[in-house]
Scaffold this motif. Structure first.
Motif, short mmCIF file in Angstrom:
data_model
loop_
_atom_site.label_atom_id
_atom_site.label_comp_id
_atom_site.label_asym_id
_atom_site.label_seq_id
_atom_site.Cartn_x
_atom_site.Cartn_y
_atom_site.Cartn_z
N SER B 282 0.83 -1.22 0.00
CA SER B 282 0.00 0.00 0.00
C SER B 282 0.86 1.27 0.00
O SER B 282 0.48 2.28 -0.58
CB SER B 282 -0.98 -0.02 1.17
N ALA B 283 2.04 1.20 0.64
CA ALA B 283 2.95 2.36 0.63
C ALA B 283 3.61 2.49 -0.74
O ALA B 283 3.77 3.59 -1.26
CB ALA B 283 4.02 2.20 1.71
N MET B 284 3.99 1.33 -1.31
CA MET B 284 4.63 1.34 -2.63
C MET B 284 3.67 1.91 -3.68
O MET B 284 4.06 2.71 -4.53
CB MET B 284 5.05 -0.08 -3.02
N ALA B 285 2.38 1.50 -3.59
CA ALA B 285 1.37 2.01 -4.53
C ALA B 285 1.22 3.53 -4.38
O ALA B 285 1.06 4.25 -5.37
CB ALA B 285 0.04 1.29 -4.31
N ALA B 286 1.28 4.03 -3.14
CA ALA B 286 1.17 5.47 -2.90
C ALA B 286 2.36 6.20 -3.55
O ALA B 286 2.18 7.25 -4.18
CB ALA B 286 1.13 5.76 -1.40
N LYS B 329 3.13 -5.48 -8.99
CA LYS B 329 1.69 -5.31 -9.27
C LYS B 329 0.96 -6.64 -9.27
O LYS B 329 1.54 -7.68 -9.56
CB LYS B 329 1.54 -4.67 -10.66
N PHE B 330 -0.31 -6.56 -8.94
CA PHE B 330 -1.17 -7.74 -9.04
C PHE B 330 -1.75 -7.78 -10.45
O PHE B 330 -2.39 -6.84 -10.89
CB PHE B 330 -2.29 -7.67 -8.00
N GLU B 331 -1.49 -8.88 -11.14
CA GLU B 331 -1.93 -9.01 -12.53
C GLU B 331 -2.45 -10.43 -12.78
O GLU B 331 -2.05 -11.37 -12.10
CB GLU B 331 -0.75 -8.76 -13.49
N VAL B 342 -1.38 -13.04 -9.93
CA VAL B 342 -0.06 -13.19 -9.33
C VAL B 342 0.50 -11.79 -9.03
O VAL B 342 -0.03 -10.80 -9.50
CB VAL B 342 0.91 -13.94 -10.28
N CYS B 343 1.55 -11.75 -8.22
CA CYS B 343 2.19 -10.46 -7.96
C CYS B 343 3.50 -10.41 -8.76
O CYS B 343 4.44 -11.13 -8.46
CB CYS B 343 2.48 -10.31 -6.46
N VAL B 344 3.50 -9.58 -9.79
CA VAL B 344 4.67 -9.47 -10.67
C VAL B 344 5.57 -8.32 -10.20
O VAL B 344 5.10 -7.20 -10.04
CB VAL B 344 4.25 -9.22 -12.14
N HIS B 345 6.84 -8.65 -9.95
CA HIS B 345 7.83 -7.62 -9.63
C HIS B 345 8.59 -7.29 -10.91
O HIS B 345 9.07 -8.22 -11.59
CB HIS B 345 8.85 -8.14 -8.61
N ARG B 346 8.71 -6.03 -11.22
CA ARG B 346 9.55 -5.61 -12.37
C ARG B 346 10.57 -4.60 -11.86
O ARG B 346 10.20 -3.52 -11.42
CB ARG B 346 8.70 -5.00 -13.49
#
Lengths: 135, 477
Positions: B282-286, B329-331, B342-346
């Motif tokens: 939630s902090a990363m999304a902010a 991100k959740f994709e 899934v939660c994809v890290h890029r």
């Protein structure tokens, strides 16, 4: 007290050697400030900070992260740090000056202090540090 | 190639399980033979480290701009299961939602060629470099709104048009942001930096479209040969850096709490289902939203300068797209024939969703998502399109840039900023930066040739070439 820059393609890797942990941390502090603002850094404004962490690496990461924060928010460029370390706690008195674009704009913004590639080791010759700054 | 690595195909390589202890899946990376010559063993070690993380699906992946970073390698991609997977700031980086956007203009090369005044005006309008301050006075309430609604906040406050939002990944606003997870320190850093470019490899460039490879896609993206475009590369500034620093510490404690064994402390993580993992997300999304608002504000300033200088309408400078290349991100992806979230890290990798994906602009659904790959300041940048192959093989991901091959200190020793500036000027590229060191650091040949990197992703099929652009004006941070 001294530090050297080691080859690293993406970021800035620093090696320092010192007789005491305090001197080692002071070298890392000096390296960080030099990477960000260059060599022409003066005194006149002081700040005190306290950091507490679980081990030497975390203490160093937390100390330098705190320097990054204060430097950016208070727009201060530090030239010297008097450091005391005991029982996982660090107390530092910093000496610096306000950011002056004519002298301090030639460096690279450091985004963060990474644990990857960080090591604080000790042998009969004293302490050695490797650290990577994300720029 | 480095010992222990297996060749799978012309441009595809495997780091087998057992390369380091504790790998749960193999690592896979895409690289041509010639790019492989500059591959650092440290980058491969980092790819193998990612493969040890709990809940990783299929492979730890790296794109052809792979290089030695911290935590994940740069160019790294990994997807994690929502049930038993983890989330890690080491898979996102300090500069959360560092990203790039491209805006077109109705101008042609002859309108901007040799126009130093254009570069000067942009340089004065957009705060850049170490210590740059925003002229914007953000209130705590505005900062909260910016972190909650991202580019939408910017558009609602006059820094753009609603159509811009359609042309941003996530519509410029990542869901799930909770500003309560953002520390006071991060906020303090965020307030004075709204609308600033930053330093390092961040830039604002005036570019010209030199070559079209895919006329149908180019037309759909609104790009024509000879056209002047502006590219903006920056991220979430000190706010994002502080969010990463704060949560790295919290997640280090969580790593111990959940008894997760990791080969690198920078990969500190927590289960996606844990309070610590959710809080980081939630902090990363902010912070990601702050970055989208930031790029939107810089776009606005750029449009204002161009409108004033060339008497063109603000609305005639539409956004092609805005991509995030440091984010988790959740994709929805198909894994073993089954669609799952899934939660994809890029980490230094770009989303490259193909035709038919639900998350791309409706009008581009038959083409695929625009993918923007910036080059270094003297070399070409590329526009590509996302593909179904990317969906099948890389969780809809491709490369993000050229990737450095020379350290900053080496670069400075070799050539001064003044020399680099003069050389670029001979090629018709006008460069401005707050300090010449920033130019020496980022000289064109300190990066892998962008042409070779994009050729690999094109050949592998994880994105396809659409257009090539070269810079005529560069503002470095």
């Amino acid at each position: 007290m001294s530090f050297t820059e080691l080859p690293h393609t993406a970021d800035v890797k620093i090696r320092a050697r010192a007789q005491t942990l305090e001197a080692l941390f002071s070298d890392a502090f000096d390296a960080l400030m030099q990477v960000m603002y260059g060599k022409d850094r003066r005194g006149g404004t002081s700040k005190e900070i306290d950091v507490e962490s679980s081990d030497n690496e975390a203490l160093l990461a937390d100390f330098l992260s705190e320097i990054l924060f204060i430097s950016e928010v208070d727009r201060l460029v530090f030239s010297r740090a008097e450091i005391r370390i005991a029982g996982g706690k660090l107390h530092a008195v910093l000496d610096g000056e306000p950011f002056d674009p004519s002298r301090h704009a030639g460096g690279s913004e450091v985004k963060g202090i990474s644990y990857s590639g960080m090591s604080v080791t000790r042998d009969t010759n004293g302490y050695m540090l490797d650290i990577i700054f994300d720029v | 190639m480095i010992e222990g690595v297996k060749r799978i195909d012309t441009n595809e390589w495997e780091v087998p399980e057992g390369f380091i202890p504790g790998m749960r899946v193999p690592g896979r990376f895409f690289l041509s033979e010639s790019l492989g010559q500059s591959l650092e063993p440290g980058a491969l070690q980092q790819l193998a480290n990612v493969a040890t993380m709990p809940g990783i699906i299929k492979n730890a992946l790296a794109m052809p701009d792979i290089h030695w970073g911290y935590g994940f390698p740069i160019g790294g991609v990994a997807a994690f299961s929502l049930e038993d997977g983890v989330i890690s700031p080491g898979g996102v980086g300090f500069d959360i939602n560092c990203g790039v956007r491209l805006m077109t203009t109705p101008l042609s090369f002859k309108d901007v060629s040799g126009r130093r005044d254009l570069v000067d005006q942009l340089f004065h309008a957009v705060p850049t470099g170490v210590g740059a301050k925003s002229s914007l006075k953000l209130s705590p309430k505005s900062l909260d709104a910016m972190m909650t609604t991202g580019a939408r906040w910017a558009v609602e406050n006059g820094y753009g048009v609603p159509r811009d939002l359609v042309r941003c990944e996530e519509s410029g606003c990542m869901k799930g942001a909770d500003t309560r997870s953002v520390s006071v320190k991060a906020r303090q850093r965020g307030v004075p930096q709204g609308g600033t470019l930053g330093s390092g490899n961040h830039f604002l460039e005036v570019q010209v479209v030199r070559e079209i490879f895919d006329p149908v896609a180019a037309e759909a993206f609104g790009i024509r040969e000879g056209q002047v475009c502006c590219m903006i590369h920056c991220g979430s500034r000190g706010l994002g850096h502080q969010v990463c620093t704060d949560h790295l510490k919290l997640l280090e404690a969580a790593t111990k709490k959940y008894q997760i064994k990791l080969p690198d402390r920078q990969l500190a993580c927590a289960p996606l289902t844990s309070p610590e993992g959710r809080e980081y997300f939630s902090a990363m999304a902010a912070a990601a939203n702050y970055a989208w608002a930031n790029r939107q504000m810089i776009t606005h300033t750029t449009r204002q300068v161009l409108s004033r200088m060339f008497r063109i309408d603000y609305e005639d400078m539409p956004l092609v797209y805005d991509v995030a290349h440091n984010v988790a991100k959740f994709e929805d992806h198909v894994v073993d024939g089954k669609s799952m979230k899934v939660c994809v890290h890029r980490k230094g990798a770009t989303r490259a969703f193909g035709p038919g994906s639900a998350d791309i602009p409706h009008e581009l659904s038959s083409i695929g998502q625009p993918v923007i790959i910036p080059g270094s300041m003297g070399t070409s940048s590329y526009i590509l399109r996302g593909t179904k192959t990317a969906m099948e093989r890389t969780f809809g991901s491709t490369c993000h840039g050229a990737g450095r091959i020379m350290s900053r200190s080496q670069a400075k020793k070799r050539m001064s900023g003044k020399e680099v500036t003069e050389n670029l000027l001979k090629e018709g590229i006008i460069v401005r930066a707050p300090h010449e060191n920033a130019i020496a650091d980022e000289a064109p040949d300190v990066y892998k040739p962008s042409d070779e990197v994009v050729q690999v992703v094109h050949d592998v099929g994880i994105s396809r070439l659409v257009a090539r652009l070269t810079p005529v004006g560069v503002i470095k941070g």
